[in-house]
Motif scaffolding. Structure first.
Motif, PDB file in Angstrom:
ATOM      1  N   LEU A 142     -19.776 -18.481 -13.420  1.00  0.00           N
ATOM      2  CA  LEU A 142     -20.529 -19.230 -14.431  1.00  0.00           C
ATOM      3  C   LEU A 142     -22.033 -18.984 -14.326  1.00  0.00           C
ATOM      4  O   LEU A 142     -22.805 -19.539 -15.119  1.00  0.00           O
ATOM      5  N   HIS A 143     -22.463 -18.211 -13.325  1.00  0.00           N
ATOM      6  CA  HIS A 143     -23.893 -18.093 -13.012  1.00  0.00           C
ATOM      7  C   HIS A 143     -24.760 -17.871 -14.252  1.00  0.00           C
ATOM      8  O   HIS A 143     -25.745 -18.576 -14.472  1.00  0.00           O
ATOM      9  N   SER A 144     -24.395 -16.916 -15.082  1.00  0.00           N
ATOM     10  CA  SER A 144     -25.250 -16.580 -16.225  1.00  0.00           C
ATOM     11  C   SER A 144     -25.162 -17.622 -17.351  1.00  0.00           C
ATOM     12  O   SER A 144     -25.956 -17.584 -18.294  1.00  0.00           O
ATOM     13  N   TRP A 145     -24.227 -18.578 -17.226  1.00  0.00           N
ATOM     14  CA  TRP A 145     -24.153 -19.680 -18.192  1.00  0.00           C
ATOM     15  C   TRP A 145     -25.008 -20.872 -17.739  1.00  0.00           C
ATOM     16  O   TRP A 145     -25.237 -21.804 -18.510  1.00  0.00           O
ATOM     17  N   ILE A 146     -25.467 -20.814 -16.494  1.00  0.00           N
ATOM     18  CA  ILE A 146     -26.246 -21.920 -15.925  1.00  0.00           C
ATOM     19  C   ILE A 146     -27.701 -21.524 -15.727  1.00  0.00           C
ATOM     20  O   ILE A 146     -28.605 -22.337 -15.928  1.00  0.00           O
ATOM     21  N   TYR A 147     -27.943 -20.256 -15.365  1.00  0.00           N
ATOM     22  CA  TYR A 147     -29.298 -19.765 -15.127  1.00  0.00           C
ATOM     23  C   TYR A 147     -29.680 -18.766 -16.209  1.00  0.00           C
ATOM     24  O   TYR A 147     -28.870 -17.921 -16.576  1.00  0.00           O
ATOM     25  N   GLU A 148     -30.931 -18.862 -16.693  1.00  0.00           N
ATOM     26  CA  GLU A 148     -31.390 -17.925 -17.721  1.00  0.00           C
ATOM     27  C   GLU A 148     -32.043 -16.703 -17.089  1.00  0.00           C
ATOM     28  O   GLU A 148     -32.309 -16.678 -15.915  1.00  0.00           O
TER      29      GLU A 148
END
Ligand code: UDP
Ligand code: MG
Length: 148
Positions: A142-148
């Motif tokens: 999910l990293h790229s859904w939480i951090y921009e």
């Protein structure tokens, strides 16, 4: 990435708050990197709280922490130490804002449900103390859904 040590204290375990507390950190977007249910002995609890050994509440605090199993965790994420403390709320539940864990689930300071490291350096020490075996190496998809 920053890490913090979070512990659900014996009252939190006995009161069935484990899932609720883990859910709050998960839903925020932090990543679980270590997790265990463990009952610690007096010497270990005294070591964890060694900075407070001169305080009048120290013995009661140690008795509280060794009174049953705790859930020890490592959580990872941007600013997780400071944000984790905000999610937990003020030390005395009488002063903890509603919406925080202590504000929602605790009344007395000596039964305040949860511990969280107060600084990056104390987090490092506490993680080393509680997880000498090391912690998991993984990256959430999910990293790229939480951090921009
Ligand atoms: N504590 C207590 N009486 C006090 C202050 C603290 O019983 O007057 C307990 C309380 O459970 C608290 C723990 O000691 O969570 C550690 O104290 P600290 O000041 O580090 O608070 P925390 O970092 O947990 O908010
Ligand atoms: Mg503290």
């Amino acid at each position: 990435m920053e890490q913090t040590f979070i512990m659900i204290k014996p009252d939190g375990v006995q009161r069935g708050l484990v899932g609720e507390i883990i859910g709050r950190f998960e839903k925020k977007g932090f990543t679980l990197k270590g997790l265990k249910l463990i009952t610690v002995d007096r010497a270990f609890a005294e070591r964890h709280y060694s900075d407070l050994s001169a305080k009048p509440f120290f013995n009661g605090l140690v008795e509280y922490i060794i009174s049953g199993p705790v859930v020890a965790m490592v959580w990872e994420g941007k600013n997780v130490v400071t944000t984790g403390r905000k999610i937990i709320g003020a030390t005395n539940p009488a002063d903890s804002a509603p919406g925080t864990i202590r504000g929602d689930y605790a009344i007395d300071i000596g039964r305040n449900v949860i511990h969280g490291s107060d600084a990056v350096e104390s987090a490092r020490k506490e993680i080393a103390l509680w997880f000498p075996e090391g912690i998991a190496e993984w990256r959430s998809s999910l990293h790229s859904w939480i951090y921009e």
